[in-house]
Design a protein around this motif. Structure first.
Motif, short mmCIF file in Angstrom:
data_model
loop_
_atom_site.label_atom_id
_atom_site.label_comp_id
_atom_site.label_asym_id
_atom_site.label_seq_id
_atom_site.Cartn_x
_atom_site.Cartn_y
_atom_site.Cartn_z
N ILE A 160 17.24 -4.05 6.22
CA ILE A 160 16.77 -3.47 7.48
C ILE A 160 16.46 -1.99 7.30
O ILE A 160 15.45 -1.48 7.83
N ALA A 161 17.30 -1.29 6.54
CA ALA A 161 17.11 0.15 6.36
C ALA A 161 16.47 0.51 5.03
O ALA A 161 15.97 1.63 4.87
N SER A 162 16.47 -0.40 4.08
CA SER A 162 15.97 -0.06 2.74
C SER A 162 14.87 -1.00 2.25
O SER A 162 14.45 -0.90 1.10
N GLY A 163 14.41 -1.90 3.12
CA GLY A 163 13.36 -2.83 2.71
C GLY A 163 11.97 -2.24 2.85
O GLY A 163 11.74 -1.31 3.64
N PHE A 164 11.02 -2.79 2.09
CA PHE A 164 9.64 -2.30 2.10
C PHE A 164 8.68 -3.49 2.14
O PHE A 164 8.97 -4.56 1.60
N PHE A 165 7.54 -3.25 2.78
CA PHE A 165 6.41 -4.17 2.66
C PHE A 165 5.48 -3.61 1.60
O PHE A 165 4.91 -2.52 1.76
N ASN A 166 5.33 -4.33 0.52
CA ASN A 166 4.53 -3.83 -0.60
C ASN A 166 3.88 -5.02 -1.31
O ASN A 166 4.55 -6.00 -1.63
N GLY A 167 2.57 -4.91 -1.51
CA GLY A 167 1.87 -5.94 -2.26
C GLY A 167 1.33 -7.09 -1.44
O GLY A 167 0.78 -8.05 -2.01
N LEU A 168 1.48 -7.03 -0.11
CA LEU A 168 1.00 -8.14 0.72
C LEU A 168 -0.51 -8.32 0.63
O LEU A 168 -1.02 -9.42 0.69
N LEU A 169 -1.23 -7.19 0.48
CA LEU A 169 -2.69 -7.24 0.37
C LEU A 169 -3.18 -6.70 -0.98
O LEU A 169 -4.37 -6.44 -1.14
N GLY A 170 -2.24 -6.50 -1.89
CA GLY A 170 -2.64 -6.04 -3.22
C GLY A 170 -2.85 -4.54 -3.28
O GLY A 170 -2.43 -3.77 -2.41
N GLY A 171 -3.55 -4.11 -4.33
CA GLY A 171 -3.80 -2.69 -4.56
C GLY A 171 -3.35 -2.29 -5.95
O GLY A 171 -2.27 -2.69 -6.40
N ALA A 172 -4.16 -1.51 -6.64
CA ALA A 172 -3.84 -1.06 -8.00
C ALA A 172 -3.18 0.31 -7.93
O ALA A 172 -3.85 1.33 -7.79
N GLY A 173 -1.85 0.35 -8.03
CA GLY A 173 -1.13 1.61 -7.97
C GLY A 173 -0.86 2.11 -6.56
O GLY A 173 -0.28 3.16 -6.38
N TYR A 174 -1.27 1.35 -5.57
CA TYR A 174 -1.01 1.71 -4.17
C TYR A 174 -0.98 0.43 -3.35
O TYR A 174 -1.47 -0.61 -3.79
N ASP A 175 -0.37 0.53 -2.17
CA ASP A 175 -0.23 -0.65 -1.31
C ASP A 175 -1.30 -0.65 -0.23
O ASP A 175 -1.31 0.23 0.65
N VAL A 176 -2.19 -1.61 -0.27
CA VAL A 176 -3.29 -1.70 0.69
C VAL A 176 -2.77 -1.99 2.10
O VAL A 176 -3.28 -1.46 3.09
N PHE A 177 -1.71 -2.81 2.19
CA PHE A 177 -1.17 -3.17 3.50
C PHE A 177 -0.75 -1.94 4.29
O PHE A 177 -1.01 -1.85 5.49
N THR A 178 -0.11 -1.00 3.62
CA THR A 178 0.32 0.24 4.29
C THR A 178 -0.88 0.99 4.86
O THR A 178 -0.86 1.45 6.02
N LEU A 179 -1.95 1.10 4.08
CA LEU A 179 -3.14 1.82 4.54
C LEU A 179 -3.80 1.10 5.71
O LEU A 179 -4.29 1.74 6.65
N VAL A 180 -3.83 -0.23 5.66
CA VAL A 180 -4.44 -1.01 6.74
C VAL A 180 -3.67 -0.82 8.04
O VAL A 180 -4.27 -0.61 9.11
N ILE A 181 -2.35 -0.90 7.97
CA ILE A 181 -1.53 -0.74 9.18
C ILE A 181 -1.74 0.63 9.81
O ILE A 181 -1.93 0.75 11.03
N PHE A 182 -1.73 1.67 9.00
CA PHE A 182 -1.94 3.01 9.54
C PHE A 182 -3.36 3.18 10.06
O PHE A 182 -3.59 3.87 11.05
N GLY A 183 -4.33 2.57 9.37
CA GLY A 183 -5.71 2.63 9.85
C GLY A 183 -5.87 2.00 11.22
O GLY A 183 -6.55 2.53 12.11
N ILE A 184 -5.22 0.84 11.42
CA ILE A 184 -5.26 0.18 12.72
C ILE A 184 -4.60 1.07 13.78
O ILE A 184 -5.09 1.20 14.91
N GLY A 185 -3.52 1.72 13.40
CA GLY A 185 -2.84 2.62 14.32
C GLY A 185 -3.73 3.78 14.74
O GLY A 185 -3.75 4.17 15.92
N ILE A 186 -4.48 4.33 13.81
CA ILE A 186 -5.38 5.43 14.13
C ILE A 186 -6.48 4.98 15.08
O ILE A 186 -6.83 5.69 16.04
N LEU A 187 -7.04 3.79 14.83
CA LEU A 187 -8.08 3.27 15.72
C LEU A 187 -7.53 3.08 17.14
O LEU A 187 -8.20 3.41 18.13
N GLY A 188 -6.31 2.58 17.23
CA GLY A 188 -5.69 2.41 18.54
C GLY A 188 -5.47 3.73 19.24
O GLY A 188 -5.71 3.86 20.45
N PHE A 189 -5.01 4.71 18.48
CA PHE A 189 -4.78 6.04 19.05
C PHE A 189 -6.09 6.67 19.53
O PHE A 189 -6.15 7.27 20.61
#
Length: 393
Positions: A160-189
């Motif tokens: 709960i406090a130390s888990g991560f979402f990583n690799g759900l959408l792939g990415g070479a050296g970075y996590d695409v899922f993280t970028l997608v989630i934040f991108g959606i958040g920016i569009l909503g804002f």
């Protein structure tokens, strides 16, 4: 006629709130320089999220309490008690991890109802009730744990406090899922900001000029996506950040767009007027403390999951950090003023200062002195700002 705010008006219309963001940026720049850039490194930013998330969760509930004209000194003890209950259920009794979570939340709700009853229906000031609660719930924590620590929690609970979402959408050296989630958040804002701007225009209220509006959105988007990139190149999206983000969004909606939120502001701003307007003051006060108990339980779950243990001294002085975050973030000492967003910024200011000073190897005693001075200056600015506003009327 619809007014277009000038650049000067943009920064002076709400001096206190603008000053918070300016101070936040200045503190980040200062400690980035002093730590040689370590402060803004991907690993350290991830650690900031993990280390201070429970304080930000507490600050959400605390700012609602403060807006309503109250204070809660017991949240640190409630964090310890709820974590202890979870530990007994999961570690000592061998129950599934989610049963421990439910037990902790139930305990927090009971604590909130207990304190809300004394404040709302008996009429004892919240300062006294929660001061008694601070002692009472710390004592109960010691009894529940038999004065010993319980550890470790199972991996599912600790995640709960130390888990991560990583690799759900792939990415070479970075996590695409993280970028997608934040991108959606920016569009909503951006969409929400555009809707608010249109609404203000429809009511003939002054708004910032279109170029300033677009520039503000671009700057915010750039900062947020930079933050997302740092997380994406480290360990991915922390689960606790998702929990915090959901809570911030939910409580921002509650405070700004719900009847309960409007009543909280009304009670804190002018109690007599709220009563004459038909606000059910006792009921609102009761549910404010029930809500604080719930969020204290969530913070207790995160705190115990991060340390993978329940300790008798857990949560010590966390109430001070939560209260300081609210006041630094713009909440008024007298009630009626404050925002969830402001409390988050205030909490982040405290987090950046603590983390930056720790990276510099500054002694803990000096850190406490600095935090105290910052809190004092924030409240002094609140007093000065009110006097300034009164003088210009």
């Amino acid at each position: 006629m619809t007014g277009i705010a000038s650049l000067k008006d943009l920064f002076t219309r709400n001096l206190r709130q603008s000053g918070i963001y300016i101070a936040f940026v200045a503190i980040i720049v200062l400690f980035t320089v002093l730590t040689g850039g370590t402060l803004l490194g991907p690993t350290n930013i991830t650690n900031l999220v993990l280390q201070y998330s429970y304080i930000l969760i507490l600050a959400i509930g605390m700012v609602i309490i403060i807006i309503g004209g109250h204070i809660d000194l017991s949240v640190g003890s409630v964090v310890a008690l709820t974590g202890a209950v979870a530990a007994v259920v999961v570690i000592r009794e061998g129950m599934p991890w989610w049963v421990g979570v439910l037990a902790a939340v139930g305990t927090g709700l009971l604590v909130g109802a207990w304190q809300g009853f004394w404040v709302a229906y008996v009429g004892i000031p919240a300062f006294i009730v929660t001061l008694a609660g601070m002692l009472l719930f710390r004592g109960l924590t010691l009894q529940v744990l038999n004065n010993i620590s319980l550890s470790p929690f199972p991996s599912e609970y600790s995640r709960i406090a130390s888990g991560f979402f990583n690799g759900l959408l792939g990415g070479a050296g970075y996590d695409v899922f993280t970028l997608v989630i934040f991108g959606i958040g920016i569009l909503g804002f951006a969409y929400n900001s555009w809707r608010n701007r249109r609404a203000r225009i429809s009511y003939n209220q002054a708004v910032e000029a279109a170029p300033f509006f677009v520039l503000r959105l671009v700057v915010i988007a750039a900062v947020v996506m930079w933050f997302a990139w740092q997380l994406a190149t480290s360990r991915g999206l922390p689960l606790v950040l998702i929990i915090l983000g959901v809570l911030v969004l939910a409580y921002t909606m509650v405070t700004k767009h719900s009847v309960f939120g409007r009543h909280v502001y009304a009670i804190g701003g002018n109690l007599a007027a709220a009563q004459l307007s038909g606000v059910r003051v006792k009921r609102v006060n009761f549910w404010m403390f029930v809500n604080m108990g719930f969020l204290s339980a969530v913070a207790g779950i995160v705190f115990s999951a991060r340390s993978s243990a329940a300790q008798p001294g857990a949560g010590n002085a966390l109430e001070l950090d939560a209260i300081a975050a609210c006041f630094i973030g713009g909440a008024a000492v007298t009630g009626g003023i404050g925002t969830v967003t402001g409390a988050m910024v205030g909490g982040l200011i405290m987090a950046v200062m603590s983390n930056g000073m720790s990276l510099m190897g500054i002694d803990q005693s000096v850190q406490q002195v600095v935090k105290g001075i910052v809190l004092l200056l924030a409240v002094a600015f609140d007093v000065w700002n009110k006097k300034r506003a009164s003088a210009t009327r």
